[in-house]
Scaffold this active site. Sequence first.
Site, PDB file in Angstrom:
ATOM      1  N   ASP A   1      -1.018  -6.176  -0.031  1.00 49.73           N
ATOM      2  CA  ASP A   1      -1.444  -5.496   1.192  1.00 49.73           C
ATOM      3  C   ASP A   1      -2.945  -5.286   1.224  1.00 49.73           C
ATOM      4  O   ASP A   1      -3.562  -4.918   0.207  1.00 49.73           O
ATOM      5  CB  ASP A   1      -0.772  -4.117   1.293  1.00 49.73           C
ATOM      6  CG  ASP A   1       0.503  -4.148   2.107  1.00 49.73           C
ATOM      7  OD1 ASP A   1       0.711  -5.091   2.883  1.00 49.73           O
ATOM      8  OD2 ASP A   1       1.313  -3.204   1.959  1.00 49.73           O
TER       9      ASP A   1
ATOM     10  N   GLU B   1       9.085  -4.158  11.038  1.00 55.13           N
ATOM     11  CA  GLU B   1       9.504  -2.867  10.488  1.00 55.13           C
ATOM     12  C   GLU B   1       9.979  -1.939  11.592  1.00 55.13           C
ATOM     13  O   GLU B   1       9.303  -1.732  12.595  1.00 55.13           O
ATOM     14  CB  GLU B   1       8.365  -2.203   9.711  1.00 55.13           C
ATOM     15  CG  GLU B   1       8.787  -0.871   9.113  1.00 55.13           C
ATOM     16  CD  GLU B   1       7.807  -0.305   8.096  1.00 55.13           C
ATOM     17  OE1 GLU B   1       8.041   0.820   7.615  1.00 55.13           O
ATOM     18  OE2 GLU B   1       6.804  -0.979   7.784  1.00 55.13           O
TER      19      GLU B   1
ATOM     20  N   ASP C   1       0.825  -1.204   0.000  1.00 53.62           N
ATOM     21  CA  ASP C   1       0.000   0.000   0.000  1.00 53.62           C
ATOM     22  C   ASP C   1       0.859   1.254   0.000  1.00 53.62           C
ATOM     23  O   ASP C   1       0.351   2.367  -0.136  1.00 53.62           O
ATOM     24  CB  ASP C   1      -0.991  -0.001   1.162  1.00 53.62           C
ATOM     25  CG  ASP C   1      -0.338  -0.044   2.533  1.00 53.62           C
ATOM     26  OD1 ASP C   1       0.903  -0.168   2.606  1.00 53.62           O
ATOM     27  OD2 ASP C   1      -1.071   0.016   3.546  1.00 53.62           O
TER      28      ASP C   1
ATOM     29  N   GLU D   1      -1.628  -5.430   8.865  1.00 54.47           N
ATOM     30  CA  GLU D   1      -0.857  -4.871   9.964  1.00 54.47           C
ATOM     31  C   GLU D   1      -1.539  -5.144  11.294  1.00 54.47           C
ATOM     32  O   GLU D   1      -2.770  -5.143  11.395  1.00 54.47           O
ATOM     33  CB  GLU D   1      -0.682  -3.360   9.772  1.00 54.47           C
ATOM     34  CG  GLU D   1       0.095  -2.989   8.513  1.00 54.47           C
ATOM     35  CD  GLU D   1       0.246  -1.488   8.325  1.00 54.47           C
ATOM     36  OE1 GLU D   1       0.815  -1.082   7.302  1.00 54.47           O
ATOM     37  OE2 GLU D   1      -0.204  -0.717   9.217  1.00 54.47           O
TER      38      GLU D   1
END
Length: 275
Positions: free
Chosen positions: A88, A186, A49, A120
């Site tokens: 994503d 991340e 994304d 996420e």
Amino acid sequence: MSATAKKRAPMPDDIRAAKGGTPLVSLTAYTTPMAQMMDAHCDFVLVGDSVGMVLHGLPSTLGVTMDMMVMHGQAVSRGLTSAMMVIDMPFGSYEESPQQAFRNAARLMSETNAGAVKLEGGVEMAPTIAFLVKRGIPVMAHIGLTPQSINTLGGYKVQGRGDAGDALMADAIAVAEAGAFAVVLEKVPETLADEVTAQVDIPTIGIGASAGCDGQILVVDDMLGLFTAFKAKFVKRYAHLADDGEAAIAAYAEEVRARTFPAAEHVFSDKAPSK
């Protein structure tokens, strides 16, 4: 899983089985030509994304829509034969409920031919991950800095320092136990990333984490030097294509204004070529 050894695109189980082996290689892609360039070299390619910021000029990933992800997913799919495609799930497409997540994940996979989706979140998203996996949707998790949550995280900050490391470890364990086949880490401190990698039985994919992760991913426009508005600490420029491109455009503009382009070899004569 070296590029030369591939006979088919990996499946999620192949990615999971690579835990502790040769590091997995991944890049983002948003277009067919870019996917074609990385196909032979990557184990999986992510339709991220991040396309919203990289190609559409958005200030964050929050404005990316399902339609945008479908369009770019279809483009990337056309360029892949050897690498698995992961796509994503955009902001707002899965957080409301597991049922909402399933509907949107099923659409992404059926309309783009993706091999898996990525979403996420850690502990709070574990029930959704389990719901999807039980219904045939392979899930790659993403914890640490989660760009869709920058408004609550307070910006693009390193995650997991100090006491926050326990929460990040709990996130990693939760998504692994829920059935994710891999997890992106991340902007996580190196030592913590190594601890997570040792603790969970699924591959960790680092981006600003540690060389000890089971794989690495970067935004391709960053590592090629195409997207130059911002350079994160964890990005290594393997080329400077924006500089080369701007120089080429300047040379083209100069030749057009000087009427040296097009030259004789670029135009057509009145007579057809003889046979």
